[in-house]
Design an enzyme around this catalytic site. Structure first.
Site, mmCIF file in Angstrom:
data_model
loop_
_atom_site.group_PDB
_atom_site.id
_atom_site.type_symbol
_atom_site.label_atom_id
_atom_site.label_comp_id
_atom_site.label_asym_id
_atom_site.label_seq_id
_atom_site.Cartn_x
_atom_site.Cartn_y
_atom_site.Cartn_z
ATOM 1 N N HIS A 281 79.184 29.555 30.174
ATOM 2 C CA HIS A 281 78.074 29.939 30.949
ATOM 3 C C HIS A 281 77.180 28.701 31.055
ATOM 4 C CE1 HIS A 281 79.100 33.767 28.841
ATOM 5 N NE2 HIS A 281 78.743 34.538 30.188
ATOM 6 N N ASP B 83 74.810 43.718 32.836
ATOM 7 C CA ASP B 83 75.324 42.773 32.096
ATOM 8 C C ASP B 83 74.894 42.188 30.805
ATOM 9 O OD1 ASP B 83 77.638 40.827 32.331
ATOM 10 O OD2 ASP B 83 76.354 39.339 33.091
ATOM 11 N N HIS B 84 75.895 41.753 30.116
ATOM 12 C CA HIS B 84 75.546 41.272 28.816
ATOM 13 C C HIS B 84 74.411 41.940 27.820
ATOM 14 C CE1 HIS B 84 78.134 37.554 28.336
ATOM 15 N NE2 HIS B 84 77.791 37.455 29.389
ATOM 16 N N GLY C 125 81.587 32.804 33.224
ATOM 17 C CA GLY C 125 81.129 31.350 33.615
ATOM 18 C C GLY C 125 81.850 30.624 34.577
#
Length: 281
Positions: A183, A84-85, A212
């Site tokens: 988030h 993720d990210h 988020g």
């Protein structure tokens, strides 16, 4: 059971017009809680490891990924492993060897043209290796080191026409969009733009992702899924449950030193949180 892919879980959720929850892993207890919560709810889930979490573990993706995958394989629930990210190309290129079937490549901080170029290259690299790629357009905000974002500020939310062009130009498999969540919210007070979600669903031919989601009330999540949101990312809600349980235990027994004594209730609290989100979806 064997790991399944995020792509397969997304496809099933999309066909059923349901949401798919994806939970962030930081510690082994996070992974265990996600697996146990999925078993309790009788639902699939995605176990996500973010670049921030990899950095926390000294930059070593292999160990945290192997531990998370081992927990997932030992579970009776259908579970996928997702990175993720990711902003580092180096980390992206380690995903395949570490067993990830999907990656969220995050070039959202770059100017639009640079974002498209970098994401298209990540998609090309990923697809050559059978990796499903998610990207982000808009400003969800609130990641580590960032101030909480005003989700209602001008220019923050994802524009449907720009999103359609972005997906066409990059070839991404899913798109995280800014529709009113942020988030790192510790209270569930976010109000989503459901009209915008519906417009994005109509404009974009790939599944939509809500980042988020910890700060989004249950009914808002239900409405978002009904409007077209598919992948629902949850991180802070697990950390809040974990930390609240640890604080309560240590307040009741300030002389405790064995971490197993307070990690057990922390894991249980996260399991209950996971099961709650999965039942919601």
């Amino acid at each position: 059971m064997p790991l399944v892919t995020t792509a397969d879980l997304i496809s099933t959720a999309t066909a059923a017009r349901q949401g798919l929850a994806a939970f962030n892993v930081i510690t082994l207890e996070h992974a265990e809680a996600i697996a146990e919560g999925a078993e309790e709810a009788g639902a699939p889930a995605v176990l996500q490891i973010s670049e921030n979490a990899v950095r926390f573990h000294g930059g070593d993706l292999t160990a945290v990924a192997a531990a998370t995958a081992a927990v997932a394989r030992a579970s009776s629930a259908p579970l996928a492993l997702h990175l993720d990210h990711v902003v580092s190309v180096d980390l992206l290129e380690r995903a395949h060897a570490a067993g990830f079937g999907s990656v969220m490549f995050d070039a959202s901080k770059l100017p639009y043209g640079d974002n498209v170029k970098a994401t298209a290259e990540a998609v090309r690299w990923g697809h050559e290796r059978g990796i499903w790629i998610e990207a982000e357009l808009g400003e969800v905000g609130g990641k580590e080191g960032e101030a909480p974002l005003d989700a209602h500020a001008p220019g923050v939310r994802t524009d449907p026409a720009e999103a359609a062009a972005y997906v066409a130009d990059t070839g991404v498999d899913a798109l995280a969009v800014a529709v009113g969540s942020s988030h790192a919210m510790t209270e569930r007070t976010a109000s989503l733009d459901h009209g915008l979600i519906a417009a994005l669903k109509s404009a974009v031919p790939v599944p939509l992702v809500l980042h988020g989601s910890s700060g989004v009330p249950d009914e808002e999540i239900r409405r978002a899924v009904a409007a077209g949101m598919v992948k629902i990312n949850v991180g802070t809600a697990l950390n809040t449950a974990f930390t609240t349980a640890v604080r309560a235990f240590l307040a009741a027994d300030p002389t405790a030193v064995d971490p197993r004594k307070y990690l057990a209730p922390a894991r249980t609290a996260m399991t209950e949180t996971v099961a709650g989100f999965l039942r919601l979806l």
